[in-house]
Design an enzyme around this catalytic site. Structure first.
Site, mmCIF file in Angstrom:
data_model
loop_
_atom_site.group_PDB
_atom_site.id
_atom_site.type_symbol
_atom_site.label_atom_id
_atom_site.label_comp_id
_atom_site.label_asym_id
_atom_site.label_seq_id
_atom_site.Cartn_x
_atom_site.Cartn_y
_atom_site.Cartn_z
ATOM 1 N N CYS A 19 0.781 -1.253 0.000
ATOM 2 C CA CYS A 19 0.000 0.000 0.000
ATOM 3 C C CYS A 19 0.814 1.307 0.000
ATOM 4 C CB CYS A 19 -1.049 -0.003 1.108
ATOM 5 S SG CYS A 19 -0.420 -0.251 2.774
ATOM 6 N N CYS B 224 -3.525 -2.855 -0.488
ATOM 7 C CA CYS B 224 -2.433 -3.709 -0.019
ATOM 8 C C CYS B 224 -2.147 -4.851 -0.981
ATOM 9 C CB CYS B 224 -2.777 -4.255 1.362
ATOM 10 S SG CYS B 224 -3.187 -2.945 2.531
ATOM 11 N N LYS C 193 -5.854 -8.662 11.698
ATOM 12 C CA LYS C 193 -5.860 -7.222 11.454
ATOM 13 C C LYS C 193 -7.263 -6.829 11.005
ATOM 14 C CE LYS C 193 -3.545 -3.668 8.711
ATOM 15 N NZ LYS C 193 -2.548 -3.439 7.638
ATOM 16 N N LYS D 65 -4.276 -6.522 15.793
ATOM 17 C CA LYS D 65 -4.269 -5.086 15.512
ATOM 18 C C LYS D 65 -5.675 -4.629 15.180
ATOM 19 C CE LYS D 65 -2.315 -1.719 12.298
ATOM 20 N NZ LYS D 65 -1.515 -1.461 11.124
ATOM 21 N N SER E 42 -2.384 3.947 15.864
ATOM 22 C CA SER E 42 -2.307 5.414 15.826
ATOM 23 C C SER E 42 -3.540 6.109 16.415
ATOM 24 C CB SER E 42 -2.088 5.859 14.381
ATOM 25 O OG SER E 42 -3.145 5.408 13.547
HETATM 26 ZN ZN LIG Z 1 -1.084 -2.319 3.378
#
Ligand SMILES: [Zn+2]
Length: 323
Positions: free
Chosen positions: A120, A128, A194, A247, A273
């Site tokens: 990405c 991605c 994820k 994540k 983040s």
């Molecule tokens: Zn990615």
């Protein structure tokens, strides 16, 4: 007989003696954003305290962190070179390979380097994987590109490659590619679990990796379904992952605990983040004490079962001093 739980909380001495998850600095992995150029750092406005930095600045940053006791780093590349297939992900002269070799030359085995492997940051569309003409992300066609990127990282000194793309079978393909090239010592930390999360906003600003069409919901996981988490982990384990990741972390402590119960592999949790930004902007608005809330969050992640915690807080927490 009356059971009085407060006897176990009566003094700091007794409370300290019963703490089960003292956070250790060895658990931290500190993310670093590498950009092109020399002697530059550009602050990321939505991630107060974090900057994109050029490779020479990253070397200085790592030296500073190492003095604080941070020994593990996760590198992300920011690239102006983009094309539909993300070929620059495997460019040996790219910022991540360049920085990996600089850091290994300088610090050798006193640090462990993890490098994010994805397309990405290098694709014009920001996905991605590689899309077909209708915009559908093709799984199997993306695998050789990811494996090639992972090999480039290994050749440049990465100790652990960390594929974050969420394509099926990428761990297997990367493992084979590394082994065939003689990099059987390089580990794979898989972003196994994820989620397609709303907590990634500031990161996308940092890495310039927002999708230009659609979203990532056909490859990242749906947060309304927790069962797939364990399946993803077990599949990655069979494909040869050395460690797995969940994540984000804070809204996913149940998932961390569930994964912990179902694998013996080291488990990393990514305190992302958006989670970091909530602490920063909340503290700035006077909602809570920044140091205390940060520790509470990090200890919660460790308590849920994470061995490694990838967090933007790592540096400041050690500057403040662990309790
Ligand atoms: Zn990615």
């Amino acid at each position: 007989m009356k059971v009085r739980m407060r006897r176990l909380r009566a003094s700091k001495v007794i409370r300290d003696s019963l703490q089960m998850n003292p956070l250790r600095k060895e658990q931290f992995i500190y993310p670093l954003f590498v950009m092109e150029g020399n002697d530059k750092a550009v602050p990321i406005t939505t991630l107060p305290g974090i900057s994109r930095q050029t490779p020479d600045r990253i070397v200085k940053e790592v030296e500073y962190c190492l003095n604080l006791g941070i020994t593990k780093f996760l590198l992300f590349g920011i690239s102006s070179k983009k094309d539909p297939k993300g070929e620059a992900a495997a460019d040996p002269n790219g910022m991540v390979p360049k920085t990996l070799s600089l850091l290994k030359k300088e610090f050798d085995d006193s640090i462990v380097l993890f490098s994010d492997v994805c397309l990405c940051p290098y694709t014009t569309h920001g996905h991605c994987g590689v899309p077909d003409e209708k915009g559908k992300i093709q799984n199997d066609a993306s695998l050789p590109l990811l494996a090639k990127a992972a090999l480039t990282h290994a050749e440049s000194g990465s100790d652990w490659v960390a594929p974050s793309d969420m394509m099926d079978f990428r761990v297997k393909v990367i493992r084979e590619k590394l082994d065939d090239a003689g990099f059987s010592d390089v580990g794979i930390l898989s972003y196994s679990v994820k989620f397609a999360s709303n907590y990634y906003g500031p990161f996308r600003e940092a890495a310039g990796s927002s999708p230009q069409f659609g979203d990532r919901s056909t490859y990242q996981m749906d947060y309304r379904d927790s069962r797939q988490a364990v399946r993803e982990v077990l599949l990655d384990e069979m494909e040869g992952a050395d460690a797995v990741m969940v994540k984000p972390a804070l809204a996913y402590l149940d998932i961390i605990a569930e994964v912990r119960r179902n694998t013996l592999l080291p488990l990393a949790a990514y305190n992302v983040s958006g989670e970091y930004a909530m602490v920063k902007f909340g503290a700035k608005a006077g909602v809570f004490d920044e140091k205390k809330i940060t520790l509470e969050n990090l200890i919660a992640i460790a308590r849920a079962g994470a061995d490694w915690i990838i967090t933007y807080h790592a540096k400041e927490v050690l500057e403040w001093g662990l309790p």
